[in-house]
Design a protein around this motif. Sequence first.
Motif, PDB file in Angstrom:
ATOM      1  N   ASN A 273       1.515  -8.148   3.528  1.00 34.13           N
ATOM      2  CA  ASN A 273       0.650  -6.986   3.299  1.00 34.13           C
ATOM      3  C   ASN A 273      -0.457  -7.334   2.305  1.00 34.13           C
ATOM      4  O   ASN A 273      -1.623  -6.948   2.478  1.00 34.13           O
ATOM      5  CB  ASN A 273       1.489  -5.829   2.768  1.00 34.13           C
ATOM      6  N   VAL A 312      -6.030   1.343  -2.436  1.00 31.59           N
ATOM      7  CA  VAL A 312      -5.955   2.605  -1.702  1.00 31.59           C
ATOM      8  C   VAL A 312      -6.157   3.740  -2.695  1.00 31.59           C
ATOM      9  O   VAL A 312      -6.015   3.553  -3.908  1.00 31.59           O
ATOM     10  CB  VAL A 312      -4.594   2.761  -0.983  1.00 31.59           C
ATOM     11  N   ALA A 316      -2.548   8.171  -2.031  1.00 31.81           N
ATOM     12  CA  ALA A 316      -1.816   7.469  -0.972  1.00 31.81           C
ATOM     13  C   ALA A 316      -0.720   6.564  -1.512  1.00 31.81           C
ATOM     14  O   ALA A 316       0.122   6.094  -0.743  1.00 31.81           O
ATOM     15  CB  ALA A 316      -2.779   6.646  -0.125  1.00 31.81           C
ATOM     16  N   LEU A 317      -0.702   6.310  -2.817  1.00 29.20           N
ATOM     17  CA  LEU A 317       0.282   5.380  -3.378  1.00 29.20           C
ATOM     18  C   LEU A 317       1.726   5.782  -3.110  1.00 29.20           C
ATOM     19  O   LEU A 317       2.543   4.928  -2.737  1.00 29.20           O
ATOM     20  CB  LEU A 317       0.036   5.227  -4.887  1.00 29.20           C
ATOM     21  N   LEU A 320       2.901   4.767   0.620  1.00 27.75           N
ATOM     22  CA  LEU A 320       2.690   3.443   1.207  1.00 27.75           C
ATOM     23  C   LEU A 320       3.932   2.894   1.889  1.00 27.75           C
ATOM     24  O   LEU A 320       3.824   2.111   2.842  1.00 27.75           O
ATOM     25  CB  LEU A 320       2.225   2.464   0.118  1.00 27.75           C
ATOM     26  N   ARG A 326      -0.639   4.806   7.153  1.00 24.47           N
ATOM     27  CA  ARG A 326      -1.794   3.936   7.008  1.00 24.47           C
ATOM     28  C   ARG A 326      -2.786   4.622   6.095  1.00 24.47           C
ATOM     29  O   ARG A 326      -3.274   5.703   6.413  1.00 24.47           O
ATOM     30  CB  ARG A 326      -2.456   3.664   8.359  1.00 24.47           C
ATOM     31  N   ALA A 327      -3.071   4.001   4.959  1.00 22.88           N
ATOM     32  CA  ALA A 327      -4.017   4.608   4.028  1.00 22.88           C
ATOM     33  C   ALA A 327      -5.420   4.620   4.605  1.00 22.88           C
ATOM     34  O   ALA A 327      -6.207   5.528   4.358  1.00 22.88           O
ATOM     35  CB  ALA A 327      -4.010   3.846   2.703  1.00 22.88           C
ATOM     36  N   THR A 332      -6.707  -0.777   9.004  1.00 24.88           N
ATOM     37  CA  THR A 332      -5.446  -1.338   9.464  1.00 24.88           C
ATOM     38  C   THR A 332      -5.535  -1.788  10.909  1.00 24.88           C
ATOM     39  O   THR A 332      -5.001  -2.815  11.298  1.00 24.88           O
ATOM     40  CB  THR A 332      -4.336  -0.308   9.290  1.00 24.88           C
ATOM     41  N   ALA A 358       4.642   1.629  -5.797  1.00 18.35           N
ATOM     42  CA  ALA A 358       3.291   1.107  -5.617  1.00 18.35           C
ATOM     43  C   ALA A 358       2.401   1.653  -6.723  1.00 18.35           C
ATOM     44  O   ALA A 358       2.544   2.803  -7.138  1.00 18.35           O
ATOM     45  CB  ALA A 358       2.741   1.493  -4.246  1.00 18.35           C
ATOM     46  N   LEU A 366      -3.712  -3.713  -5.094  1.00 15.81           N
ATOM     47  CA  LEU A 366      -2.420  -3.035  -5.161  1.00 15.81           C
ATOM     48  C   LEU A 366      -1.406  -3.891  -5.902  1.00 15.81           C
ATOM     49  O   LEU A 366      -1.464  -5.129  -5.879  1.00 15.81           O
ATOM     50  CB  LEU A 366      -1.892  -2.759  -3.751  1.00 15.81           C
ATOM     51  N   LEU A 368       2.591  -3.952  -5.622  1.00 15.94           N
ATOM     52  CA  LEU A 368       3.789  -3.475  -4.938  1.00 15.94           C
ATOM     53  C   LEU A 368       5.011  -4.077  -5.626  1.00 15.94           C
ATOM     54  O   LEU A 368       5.098  -5.301  -5.789  1.00 15.94           O
ATOM     55  CB  LEU A 368       3.761  -3.874  -3.463  1.00 15.94           C
TER      56      LEU A 368
END
Length: 384
Positions: A273, A312, A316-317, A320, A326-327, A332, A358, A366, A368
Motif C-alpha cells: 500500500n 488522505v 478518511a483515516l 482505511l 477507497r479514500a 485507486t 492510521a 500515511l 500505518l
Amino acid sequence: MRADPAERGPAQQRSIRSELTALLLLCTVGSVLLECLLLVESLSGQLSGLSPALLAQTHAALFGPGRAGSLPLLFLQASLLPLALGTVVSVLLSVLLARQYARPLAALSDTLARLASGDLSARPASAHAHSESAQLARNVARLGERLQAADAERRYANAAVAHELRTPIAVLRARLAALQDGLVPLSAAELGKLARQLEVLTRLADDLQLMTQTELEPLPLALQDCDLAALVSEVVANMTAASADIRLHLAACPLVRGDAVRLRQVVSNVLDNALRYSPPGLPIQVRVWAEQAAGTPGPRACIRVEDAGVGVPDSALPQLFDRYFRADDSRTRSTGGSGMGLAIVKAIVEAHGGGTSAARSALGGLALSVWLPLLSASDGALRS
C-alpha cells in the motif's frame, strides 16, 4: 402478492389498539367484579358480627317493620353509581392508553415492514427520550443503518471486484487473440506477460476467499513463536530486491505468537500500500519495536510503515482498514487495488489479538501501524 406497507400500517395500528383496549377493559371489568364480590363479602362479615337486636333495629329502620330485605345488597346497590362512574372512567382511560401505546408500536411495525420489503432508508420516528418504545425505536434505527451500510458495501464490493476482474481478463483476451491470429510471436516474454495477469487474478481470488472466510468464521491460524523482526526483515529484503527503497529500523527483536504466513501477508500488504502511493525515488520507512502502551493488558510489538505520498483526508483515516474503502476512488483505480489489502491486514491482525491504526506521517504521507501482543517476558519476549 405483498401488501403495501403504507396501506398495511393503519390496519396494524387499529389491530394493536383493539388488542390493547380489549386487554385493558378485561382488566378493568375483572377488577370491578372482584371489588363487588369483596364488598359483599366484607359487609356480610361485618353484619354477622352485630347483635341480633341491633341487626333487627337496623333492618327495620332501612326496610320498615315486617318487610324483607338484604343489607349487603342494599349497600351494594348504593355503591353501583360510584362503581359505574369508575368503570366509565376506566374504559376511557383504557382507550386513551391503548391509543398512546399502539401508535409507536404500529410505527415500528411499519418501519420493519418497509425494511423487510427493501426500503433500507426507512427509520422510525423518535419517541419519548426515556421510554422503552424510544429504546426500541433507536434499536430499529441502528438496524436500518447497519442494513443500509451493508447493502452499500455489497454494491460497492461488486463494482470494485468487477472492475478489478475486467482489466486482467481484457488483457488476457487481447494477448491470446493476438497469439491466435499470429500477430504476436509466442515467446517466453509473451508467456511471462500472460503469467503476470494470471497472478493478478489469482491474488484477487485469494483476497476474496480470505475476506469471505473472515466474515463466516474465525480465521484459522497455524500458531507458532515468530521472530517478528526477522519476519519483517525478510519481507523488506524481498521488496528491496525489486527496486523498492525501504529503510528498516529495528529497535527490538520481539517474539510473538502467530501464524508466520499470515503475518508475512500483513507486512507485505502494508508495504505494498505504501509503495503504491509513494512518489518514485522517495524512501519508505519501516520501524519495529516493543512497548508497554497505556491501557493495554501487556507488552506489544509494533510495526509502523510511513511513506511520503499525498496521504488522505483526516476524515478518511479511521476507515482505511475497512473493507473495500477507497479514500480516492479515481487514484485507486488508476494505480490498481481492490480495496481489500488493508482490510485483510485488519482481519489477520485482529485474529491474532492485535490492532491497527492510521495517522498522518511526518514524511508527508500515511503512517500505518500494526501491533501484536508479545509473549511474556519469562518466555523471552525481548532479546537484545
